[in-house]
Write a protein that holds these residues in place. Structure first.
Motif, PDB file in Angstrom:
ATOM      1  N   HIS A  71       0.851  -1.193   0.000  1.00  0.00           N
ATOM      2  CA  HIS A  71       0.000   0.000   0.000  1.00  0.00           C
ATOM      3  C   HIS A  71       0.886   1.242   0.000  1.00  0.00           C
ATOM      4  N   HIS A  72       0.659   2.123  -0.967  1.00  0.00           N
ATOM      5  CA  HIS A  72       1.435   3.349  -1.055  1.00  0.00           C
ATOM      6  C   HIS A  72       0.634   4.526  -0.514  1.00  0.00           C
ATOM      7  N   ALA A  73       1.334   5.397   0.192  1.00  0.00           N
ATOM      8  CA  ALA A  73       0.695   6.584   0.763  1.00  0.00           C
ATOM      9  C   ALA A  73       1.641   7.767   0.597  1.00  0.00           C
ATOM     10  N   ASP A  74       1.146   8.953   0.896  1.00  0.00           N
ATOM     11  CA  ASP A  74       1.983  10.144   0.803  1.00  0.00           C
ATOM     12  C   ASP A  74       2.897  10.248   2.013  1.00  0.00           C
ATOM     13  N   TYR A  75       4.155  10.530   1.742  1.00  0.00           N
ATOM     14  CA  TYR A  75       5.151  10.789   2.781  1.00  0.00           C
ATOM     15  C   TYR A  75       4.733  12.041   3.549  1.00  0.00           C
ATOM     16  N   ASN A  76       4.926  12.036   4.840  1.00  0.00           N
ATOM     17  CA  ASN A  76       4.542  13.147   5.721  1.00  0.00           C
ATOM     18  C   ASN A  76       3.028  13.290   5.885  1.00  0.00           C
ATOM     19  N   SER A  77       2.274  12.268   5.464  1.00  0.00           N
ATOM     20  CA  SER A  77       0.817  12.298   5.603  1.00  0.00           C
ATOM     21  C   SER A  77       0.400  11.542   6.861  1.00  0.00           C
ATOM     22  N   PHE A  78      -0.338  12.238   7.741  1.00  0.00           N
ATOM     23  CA  PHE A  78      -0.810  11.575   8.961  1.00  0.00           C
ATOM     24  C   PHE A  78      -1.921  10.579   8.646  1.00  0.00           C
ATOM     25  N   GLU A  79      -2.619  10.801   7.511  1.00  0.00           N
ATOM     26  CA  GLU A  79      -3.647   9.838   7.092  1.00  0.00           C
ATOM     27  C   GLU A  79      -3.018   8.489   6.758  1.00  0.00           C
ATOM     28  N   ALA A  80      -1.754   8.510   6.332  1.00  0.00           N
ATOM     29  CA  ALA A  80      -1.068   7.260   5.987  1.00  0.00           C
ATOM     30  C   ALA A  80      -0.966   6.332   7.190  1.00  0.00           C
ATOM     31  N   LEU A  81      -0.930   6.875   8.378  1.00  0.00           N
ATOM     32  CA  LEU A  81      -0.787   6.052   9.575  1.00  0.00           C
ATOM     33  C   LEU A  81      -1.967   5.114   9.764  1.00  0.00           C
ATOM     34  N   GLU A  82      -3.117   5.482   9.194  1.00  0.00           N
ATOM     35  CA  GLU A  82      -4.312   4.652   9.320  1.00  0.00           C
ATOM     36  C   GLU A  82      -4.199   3.351   8.531  1.00  0.00           C
ATOM     37  N   LEU A  83      -3.269   3.303   7.580  1.00  0.00           N
ATOM     38  CA  LEU A  83      -3.064   2.088   6.790  1.00  0.00           C
ATOM     39  C   LEU A  83      -2.320   1.018   7.580  1.00  0.00           C
ATOM     40  N   ILE A  84      -1.695   1.404   8.667  1.00  0.00           N
ATOM     41  CA  ILE A  84      -0.866   0.477   9.444  1.00  0.00           C
ATOM     42  C   ILE A  84      -1.740  -0.232  10.468  1.00  0.00           C
ATOM     43  N   GLY A  85      -1.830  -1.563  10.341  1.00  0.00           N
ATOM     44  CA  GLY A  85      -2.706  -2.306  11.234  1.00  0.00           C
ATOM     45  C   GLY A  85      -2.171  -3.676  11.571  1.00  0.00           C
ATOM     46  N   SER A  86      -3.039  -4.556  11.980  1.00  0.00           N
ATOM     47  CA  SER A  86      -2.637  -5.874  12.491  1.00  0.00           C
ATOM     48  C   SER A  86      -2.128  -6.804  11.402  1.00  0.00           C
ATOM     49  N   ASN A  87      -2.347  -6.459  10.118  1.00  0.00           N
ATOM     50  CA  ASN A  87      -1.831  -7.285   9.025  1.00  0.00           C
ATOM     51  C   ASN A  87      -0.569  -6.703   8.396  1.00  0.00           C
ATOM     52  N   THR A  88      -0.091  -5.585   8.923  1.00  0.00           N
ATOM     53  CA  THR A  88       1.060  -4.907   8.325  1.00  0.00           C
ATOM     54  C   THR A  88       2.361  -5.485   8.866  1.00  0.00           C
ATOM     55  N   ALA A  89       3.140  -6.058   7.977  1.00  0.00           N
ATOM     56  CA  ALA A  89       4.439  -6.610   8.384  1.00  0.00           C
ATOM     57  C   ALA A  89       5.442  -5.505   8.651  1.00  0.00           C
TER      58      ALA A  89
END
Length: 417
Positions: free
Chosen positions: A186-204
């Motif tokens: 999953h790609h997100a914008d660098y320096n984006s706080f919204e990107a942190l929401e992509l990190i969860g229990s399935n994220t290695a």
């Protein structure tokens, strides 16, 4: 619309090197015929000598090197102590056996030197042949450790060009022709706080450059990278920081992450790691790295990774960096570059130590400046994801006189446009 720089030749097509003698022209022809090419119009300079921050071509023309082999030659080209270390190691032995089986002093001593200058949790080094291979090894390690498969990466990031590394590269133009790539990225914008929401229990893992280089020098907000570290810890996600370009003093501290008060779970190294020789590494805790030893055994393996000659060269280069206190001079040299690079056609100068991007209005302007600089004897280049920016990443040993001379040539080129 596809950016214009991706549809035209990136190198000067009308540049005629000074080495026009028949022998050298034959060399150029052989180069074009037998050495696999990566662009339609390679630079095709025939460099026959390099020392410090200078290069010389076959016709005797001298160049000030402002890119250091793309952040490789941090202690300059052919530092005497690096050359001597190579000679001494060659006199003892070169390749012996696949990596990790024999106790080879250059590997052992370099790993100790590195970990002596890293946080306590980064105490185990896996040497590879390149930064790209370090990325690949780290991606395998996080899956082995966590049992998870998803990865979060960032737009305009560069971690190498093998298929795994390409999967986490942050630009579809470079990825698209080689699909299918790894799923679950999953790609997100660098320096984006919204990107942190992509990190969860399935994220290695989350993989990020501590300072994005090919984006044209994009540093993280301290509060963002702090929040990123916190989110990874909360979710059991491993944080990989890529310092392949920005490590070894280039940003004004030995490691860029030191400036942001965060510590990664895995650190990627390359480029300057080998002191001019091919070498990469990923560094983690002994506990994490031990996972490669079982289920399956030989979980990651390389024949030439951590080559003893490369490790000897890299260790010598790092010792030079420390003994000559080169990192202390980075900030002052950065200021000098920024002071001298003023011109109406320069829209901005983005920098983090001696990793700098001179911003122009377009790729076309940048290319004209790069070509003119090469004609005048200053070697520079552009960025993969910021084609309107001129790259400055010289050896950390570059002198004030060389900086002044190079900047004058850049300004002269702009005046002549």
């Amino acid at each position: 619309m596809m950016p214009v720089y991706k549809t035209i030749n990136l190198r000067p097509t009308n540049y005629l090197p000074t080495f026009a003698a028949q022998h050298n022209m034959n060399q150029r022809e052989l180069f074009l015929k037998h050495v696999a090419q990566t662009s339609p119009a390679p630079l095709a300079l025939e460099i026959i000598k390099a020392e410090g921050s200078r290069l010389w071509d076959a016709g005797g023309k001298e160049y000030i090197d402002l890119i250091a082999g793309i952040s490789v030659c941090n202690v300059g080209h052919r530092h005497p102590k690096v050359v001597e270390a190579i000679k001494q190691q060659v006199d003892q032995y070169m390749h012996l056996l696949v990596y990790g089986e024999f106790i080879e002093s250059p590997q052992v001593q370099y790993a100790k030197l590195l970990t002596d200058h890293l946080p306590a949790s980064l105490n185990s080094v896996f040497f590879t042949n390149s930064g790209t291979e370090a990325t690949e090894g780290a991606m395998k390690l996080v899956k082995r450790v966590t049992g998870r498969t998803e990865i979060v990466a960032f737009n305009n990031s560069y971690h190498g060009s093998t298929q795994g590394a390409l999967s986490v590269m942050g630009d579809e133009y470079w990825r698209n022709s080689f699909r299918p790539l790894l799923p679950g990225v999953h790609h997100a914008d660098y320096n984006s706080f919204e990107a942190l929401e992509l990190i969860g229990s399935n994220t290695a893992c989350v993989i990020a450059e501590t300072v994005q280089a090919e984006a044209g020098i994009n540093a993280p907000l301290k509060e963002w990278i702090t929040a990123l570290r916190k989110r990874c810890t909360e979710t059991g996600t491993l944080l990989i920081l890529d310092e392949i370009q920005c490590g070894f003093g280039r940003n004004g501290s030995m490691w860029a992450f030191e400036q942001f008060d965060v510590v990664p779970d895995i650190l990627l190294l390359g480029k300057a790691l080998g002191g001019g020789m091919p070498l990469g590494a990923f560094v983690a805790s002994h506990e994490l790295m031990w996972k490669f030893t079982e289920n399956p055994v030989l979980g990651h393996i390389t024949t030439f990774g951590g080559h003893p000659v490369c490790c000897a060269a890299g260790m010598a280069a790092m010792n030079v960096l420390l003994e000559e206190e080169l990192v202390k001079g980075v900030a002052e040299k950065e200021i000098l570059f920024r002071t001298l690079l003023h011109h109406p056609k320069i829209e901005a100068v983005r920098s983090r130590g001696l990793m700098m991007a001179v911003v122009f209005d377009s790729f076309e302007t940048n290319k004209k400046v790069i070509d003119a600089c090469i004609e005048k004897g200053v070697l520079t280049d552009w960025f993969l994801f910021a084609s309107n920016c001129l790259r400055i990443a010289p050896p950390l040993t570059i002198t004030e006189d060389e900086i002044t001379k190079a900047c004058k040539m850049i300004i002269d080129c702009l005046n002549e446009l």
